[in-house]
Design an enzyme around this catalytic site. Sequence first.
Site, mmCIF file in Angstrom:
data_model
loop_
_atom_site.group_PDB
_atom_site.id
_atom_site.type_symbol
_atom_site.label_atom_id
_atom_site.label_comp_id
_atom_site.label_asym_id
_atom_site.label_seq_id
_atom_site.Cartn_x
_atom_site.Cartn_y
_atom_site.Cartn_z
ATOM 1 N N CYS A 62 0.101 3.868 2.677
ATOM 2 C CA CYS A 62 0.526 3.353 3.989
ATOM 3 C C CYS A 62 2.009 3.616 4.194
ATOM 4 C CB CYS A 62 0.274 1.847 4.080
ATOM 5 S SG CYS A 62 -1.447 1.339 3.917
ATOM 6 N N CYS B 131 0.840 -1.205 0.000
ATOM 7 C CA CYS B 131 0.000 0.000 0.000
ATOM 8 C C CYS B 131 0.876 1.257 0.000
ATOM 9 C CB CYS B 131 -0.906 -0.045 1.227
ATOM 10 S SG CYS B 131 -1.782 1.478 1.575
#
Length: 168
Positions: free
Chosen positions: A87, A84
Amino acid sequence: RELRLLCPMAALRTVLAVVVGMACAEGVRGLSRSAFRSPLATTHRTARAGSAAVMKAEKLDTEGFKEAAQGDVPIVVDVYAQWCGPCQLMAPFLDEVADMYSGKVRVVKVDADEEEELAAYLRVQGLPTLLFIRDRQVVGRIEGAMMKDEISAWIEHHFFGAPVPASG
């Protein structure tokens, strides 16, 4: 179970500025994880000039999470995944926040791919997800990448009685 990758508009400008050409849209179902690999998907080492390393958000497994949730110190849980991009962009901000609130708030990370049952139990629908836990209860939840000052503002609100932060 499939997780959505979320990028709120407030963080989108930063994501685009840091990772040029990275595709990031709400509900990117069906795309492979490799489509979101980021050059920033490595462990971040943050240090202040002339001082010791900054306190980091600690990675926990399910058992570590259970122990942390039973403690008296409020915790911020970052549910993330290695693939991600948002993230990974948020990771250094969480490390800085962990340092800022050292001793007052515990900042932890849970990998949604490694701890799927825990992510399901926490009802994680998108990545990244921040959970704010005080007195063994989730008192707040935010999905999507945030900057350091936004994370700090939500910590102040959920744990220290500050007003609700203005949305970006």
